[in-house]
Design a protein around this motif. Structure first.
Motif, PDB file in Angstrom:
ATOM      1  N   GLY A 197      21.489   0.288  65.592  1.00 14.10           N
ATOM      2  CA  GLY A 197      20.414  -0.501  64.533  1.00 14.10           C
ATOM      3  C   GLY A 197      19.203  -0.843  65.179  1.00 14.10           C
ATOM      4  O   GLY A 197      18.945  -0.835  63.820  1.00 14.10           O
ATOM      5  N   ILE A 198      19.393  -0.089  66.331  1.00 18.90           N
ATOM      6  CA  ILE A 198      18.242   0.060  67.431  1.00 18.90           C
ATOM      7  C   ILE A 198      17.245   0.379  66.564  1.00 18.90           C
ATOM      8  O   ILE A 198      16.290   0.537  66.592  1.00 18.90           O
ATOM      9  N   GLY A 199      17.737   2.391  65.923  1.00 16.20           N
ATOM     10  CA  GLY A 199      17.101   3.317  65.817  1.00 16.20           C
ATOM     11  C   GLY A 199      16.370   2.708  64.657  1.00 16.20           C
ATOM     12  O   GLY A 199      15.649   3.567  64.269  1.00 16.20           O
ATOM     13  N   TRP A 200      17.702   2.858  63.867  1.00 13.66           N
ATOM     14  CA  TRP A 200      17.384   1.967  61.659  1.00 13.66           C
ATOM     15  C   TRP A 200      15.871   1.221  61.762  1.00 13.66           C
ATOM     16  O   TRP A 200      14.951   1.033  61.627  1.00 13.66           O
ATOM     17  N   ALA A 201      15.407   0.320  63.415  1.00 20.47           N
ATOM     18  CA  ALA A 201      15.154  -1.339  62.887  1.00 20.47           C
ATOM     19  C   ALA A 201      13.540  -0.486  63.460  1.00 20.47           C
ATOM     20  O   ALA A 201      12.535  -0.647  62.789  1.00 20.47           O
ATOM     21  N   LEU A 202      13.480   0.428  64.678  1.00 17.03           N
ATOM     22  CA  LEU A 202      12.016   0.546  65.362  1.00 17.03           C
ATOM     23  C   LEU A 202      11.617   2.414  64.806  1.00 17.03           C
ATOM     24  O   LEU A 202      10.284   2.162  64.898  1.00 17.03           O
ATOM     25  N   ASN A 203      13.197   2.837  64.790  1.00 15.03           N
ATOM     26  CA  ASN A 203      12.040   4.581  64.506  1.00 15.03           C
ATOM     27  C   ASN A 203      12.634   5.381  63.619  1.00 15.03           C
ATOM     28  O   ASN A 203      11.871   6.311  63.462  1.00 15.03           O
ATOM     29  N   GLU A 204      13.857   5.379  63.420  1.00 18.32           N
ATOM     30  CA  GLU A 204      14.417   5.918  62.556  1.00 18.32           C
ATOM     31  C   GLU A 204      14.519   6.240  61.430  1.00 18.32           C
ATOM     32  O   GLU A 204      13.920   5.136  60.179  1.00 18.32           O
ATOM     33  N   GLU A 205      13.683   7.171  60.365  1.00 20.90           N
ATOM     34  CA  GLU A 205      13.259   7.210  58.728  1.00 20.90           C
ATOM     35  C   GLU A 205      13.296   9.032  58.609  1.00 20.90           C
ATOM     36  O   GLU A 205      12.873   9.221  59.130  1.00 20.90           O
TER      37      GLU A 205
ATOM     38  N   ASP B 159       8.946  -4.430  56.472  1.00 25.29           N
ATOM     39  CA  ASP B 159       9.138  -2.625  56.573  1.00 25.29           C
ATOM     40  C   ASP B 159       9.452  -2.360  57.224  1.00 25.29           C
ATOM     41  O   ASP B 159       9.151  -2.313  58.608  1.00 25.29           O
ATOM     42  N   LEU B 160      10.667  -1.291  58.053  1.00 27.02           N
ATOM     43  CA  LEU B 160      11.482  -0.773  58.471  1.00 27.02           C
ATOM     44  C   LEU B 160      11.223   0.518  58.602  1.00 27.02           C
ATOM     45  O   LEU B 160      11.547   0.841  57.005  1.00 27.02           O
ATOM     46  N   PRO B 161      11.848   1.556  59.236  1.00 29.64           N
ATOM     47  CA  PRO B 161      11.402   0.947  60.449  1.00 29.64           C
ATOM     48  C   PRO B 161      10.252   0.751  61.103  1.00 29.64           C
ATOM     49  O   PRO B 161       8.743   0.789  60.576  1.00 29.64           O
ATOM     50  N   MET B 162      10.185  -0.454  61.687  1.00 26.29           N
ATOM     51  CA  MET B 162       8.772  -0.281  62.465  1.00 26.29           C
ATOM     52  C   MET B 162       8.217  -0.075  63.602  1.00 26.29           C
ATOM     53  O   MET B 162       8.282  -0.863  65.269  1.00 26.29           O
TER      54      MET B 162
END
Length: 750
Positions: free
Chosen positions: A654-662, A735-738
């Protein structure tokens, strides 16, 4: 007075369940002895490679494979023409079309041909020799643009009857859940919020790529070895595509180097089987990382509109969500489950969700840990947080005030039995994390999450060997420690040491049908079947001992790993242990085993609350996770270390999804970051120590109270982190990722 199952579970005492023994497969995995998908070999095997479309959307006008077939060392070339004609509407058509494109390539990376050669070098050379005439078509990769007027149409006439007349032809289905009157509820609110949220597609990020080895004999019998979360699903799907009886195809699951839902689908296996059939040789195929990212299912990207009303004292008067998920090039995005789970943690009189399943020129989505729920929770939990803070209310108290409890009518229909959401919230509120001080540019966020869990077809055999050791055969690949959990439950039920039980994952020819390892079902369903199989073996041992002692069967009982006489007419007999009974089994009727086959009901729903602290760099927009705590109800933690690992793993993803992954697509519709250098998953240096708090509110549907835990842990992180970042940055992130540029721009624009 007879006790109900809930009372029994509340007082049940365990000797092995709840402890932390070593995992049975640990040594093989850390020493490199375990055999994963790419480790399987066969004499005379060929190497298979796939040619993939370089276009996001293109009509395949012709394919010329003659030059490739003429290359020395090439033994087979396969295109769509080699397969039986499976028509749209067939159960496996979309899977088949995804494995090998037909009239059109529908996304960058779509398989269009494959070769089998004596080496990987020759196979790559042959791929380059295949000539394909493409008519490049307009494409669309954005979920909202896909339903704009004039958007390129992927499939004509594929929408089901739920889609309103006149809707975009890229909408495949519509779902609606809820009860009450939204407008009436909103009119009661002191504050109403309307917001829109977006999430980008992310990949499961398993380290092991897809791999398989296929072999077919001249009489049509076939064997397949593959890394999968469900080898029975692979058998059934591939048999249908290849025109085989299911009994003609035996599938063996290798060890699995990560799945998280992404290995619940078929990508290479039918192609490998066709190459094996055509070449009369075993064929091994292993995807590259680029192929994994371009051509296997990430989760859906989403666009969600939210409308929620709240009174000054924190009561939610109404909640409405409209969810648009793109599931890639084929129908079947997880928007139905997202719509069901969006408001599931709350007891609401007025609630409604509408979900739209949309196709776009992207790879077909696959499950990713609680598919659909994280995106829905991100939107709902963000809006609740903003409302609570706008009204000057404690975000945890607001959630407690509205929390679903036993007897609540769920937003998606049923009435909840015993559930643990309130316990997670109260524990979170009492935890030191909640009151710990924060520094400059730091923020704290909380969010709740929900997942369903289910049972599914399950078949287990428990065999007692002549020396008194036990083998449990089950049909679900171990992706989270299930070998240990099954062995523990069998040992607990039989009253023998854990090290006397070995659990193996059987091939498809050894057991009846088993559902995929997904839906957080295995510890619940396979555990239940293992317990029942052990009980069946105990009944048989009791029957045999009663016969030996020449007394009635109801005059003996199983206790502490042995048969004991009981009752007034039982006589005086020394207890017989399992090992003693096993040693004479040949003289008392033959081998002793227990079996259980079921599609069990009673899987308990699961809830979690996550709390996270973040720090935002005001100069760069970079986000640092400072502290993270997971509070989740496990029902009964069979192996607490594995449960903690599931909690931590979901939070990490979830941390990856929220901050970096796309997924980043260029204007030409091709994936720009098809590798781990550019698709950035969290590494150890990105993470704090993730603390876990296991709560145990027994699930009355399981003999030991077990609930699934593997998926719920990925549902709250997106919202919890967004709430923390919004507090730290002083601006609401939707809007994710942040990623740093987005956060920095939001801070500058506020």
């Amino acid at each position: 007075m007879a006790l109900d199952n809930k009372q029994v579970l509340d007082t049940q005492q365990f000797k092995i369940v709840g402890t932390r023994p070593l995992r049975p497969d640990g040594i093989d995995k850390v020493t490199g002895k375990a055999r994963f998908g790419a480790d399987i070999t066969a004499p005379g095997m060929l190497i298979g490679k796939v040619l993939r479309s370089p276009h996001a959307h293109a009509r395949i006008k012709s394919i010329d494979t003659s030059a490739a077939e003429a290359i020395e060392g090439v033994h087979a070339v396969v295109t769509r023409a080699d397969f039986a004609n499976i028509e749209p509407g067939d159960d496996v058509f979309d899977i088949f079309d995804n494995c090998m494109a037909g009239e059109k390539a529908l996304y960058d990376g779509h398989a269009v041909a494959a070769v089998a050669a004596s080496s990987g070098h020759i196979a790559k050379k042959a791929l380059k020799a295949i000539k394909i005439d493409y008519e490049v078509l307009d494409h669309v990769t954005d979920v909202d643009k896909a339903i704009d007027d004039g958007a390129p149409v992927l499939h004509e006439g594929r929408a089901d009857e739920s889609v309103p007349e006149g809707a975009s032809p890229n909408i495949m289905a519509r779902y609606e859940f809820g009860h009450g009157d939204i407008d009436a509820g909103l009119s009661e609110a002191d504050e109403v919020i309307e917001r829109s949220y977006r999430t980008e597609a992310t990949h499961q990020g398993y380290i092991e790529p897809h791999a398989c080895l296929a072999q077919m004999s001249q009489d049509g019998q076939a064997d397949l070895w593959c890394c999968t979360q469900g080898h029975y699903m692979v058998r059934n799907t591939c048999a249908a595509i290849m025109g085989l009886d299911q009994g003609q195809l035996r599938v063996t699951a290798s060890e699995i180097g990560g799945g998280f839902g992404g290995k619940t689908a078929v990508f290479l296996e039918p192609v490998a089987l066709m190459l094996a059939r055509k070449s009369s040789r075993p064929v091994k195929m292993v995807m590259t990382r680029s192929e994994v990212l371009r051509a296997t299912g990430p989760t859906a990207s989403s666009s969600v509109d939210i409308r929620i009303g709240m009174t000054k004292d924190g009561r939610i008067t109404a909640g409405f969500a409209e969810l648009r998920y793109q599931g890639g090039a084929y129908p079947g995005s997880p928007v139905e489950m997202g719509s069901m789970s969006a408001f599931a943690p709350y007891d609401l009189e007025n609630v409604k969700t509408v979900g739209w399943d949309i196709v776009s020129n992207r790879p077909k989505q696959a499950a990713y840990r609680a598919p659909g729920a994280p995106m829905a929770a991100f939107a709902v939990e963000s809006a609740i947080d903003e409302l609570a803070k706008g009204l000057g209310l404690d975000p945890l108290e607001v959630r407690l005030k509205n929390a679903a409890r036993e007897g609540t009518k769920a937003s998606y229909g049923p009435t909840y039995p015993a559930i643990g959401l309130e316990a997670t919230l109260r524990t979170a509120k009492d935890h030191p994390h909640w009151t710990a001080p924060l520094g400059p540019n730091q923020g704290r966020g909380v969010a709740c999450g929900f997942w369903f869990n289910f049972g599914g077809d399950t078949c287990v055999t428990l065999n007692i060997t002549p020396d008194g050791t036990v083998t449990v055969s089950e049909g679900n690949p171990d992706i989270g420690g299930s070998r240990a959990s099954m062995s523990m439950m069998a040992a607990e039920e039989l009253g023998i040491p854990y090290n006397k039980v070995r659990t193996i994952v059987a091939d498809t020819g050894s057991l009846g049908q088993n559902e995929v390892t997904d839906g957080s079902r295995v510890t619940f369903a396979v555990g239940l079947a293992t317990i029942e199989a052990a009980r069946a073996a105990k009944r048989e041992m009791c029957r045999r001992v009663a016969k030996l002692w020449d007394i009635d069967e109801d005059a003996v009982e199983w206790r502490d790993g042995a048969v004991h006489p009981t009752g007034h007419n039982a006589g005086s007999h020394d207890p017989m242990t399992l090992a003693e009974i096993a040693a004479i089994a040949s003289n008392t009727g033959g081998p002793i085993a227990g079996h259980h086959e079921a599609n069990p009901e009673g899987a308990g729903v699961s809830f979690a609350t996550h709390m996270v602290d973040t720090e935002v760099d005001p100069e760069t927009g970079a986000v640092k996770i400072l502290r993270y705590t997971v509070f989740q109800d496990a029902g009964k933690a069979v192996h607490p270390a594995y449960v903690e690992g599931q909690f931590q793993g979901g939070a990490t993803q979830g941390i990856g999804w929220a901050l970096n992954e796309e997924y980043i697509y260029g204007e030409d519709g091709t994936l720009q970051n098809a590798g781990f250098l550019d698709y950035r998953i969290p590494v150890a240096s990105d993470l704090p120590m993730i603390d876990t708090v296991i709560l145990e509110i027994p699930n009355p549907g399981h003999p030991y109270g077990v609930r699934g835990v593997g998926e719920t842990s990925i549902v709250p992180p997106l919202a919890a982190i967004a709430n923390a970042v919004s507090a730290a940055a002083g601006v609401r992130m939707t809007d994710l990722p942040m990623s740093p540029p987005k956060v920095l721009k939001a801070m500058h624009d506020k």
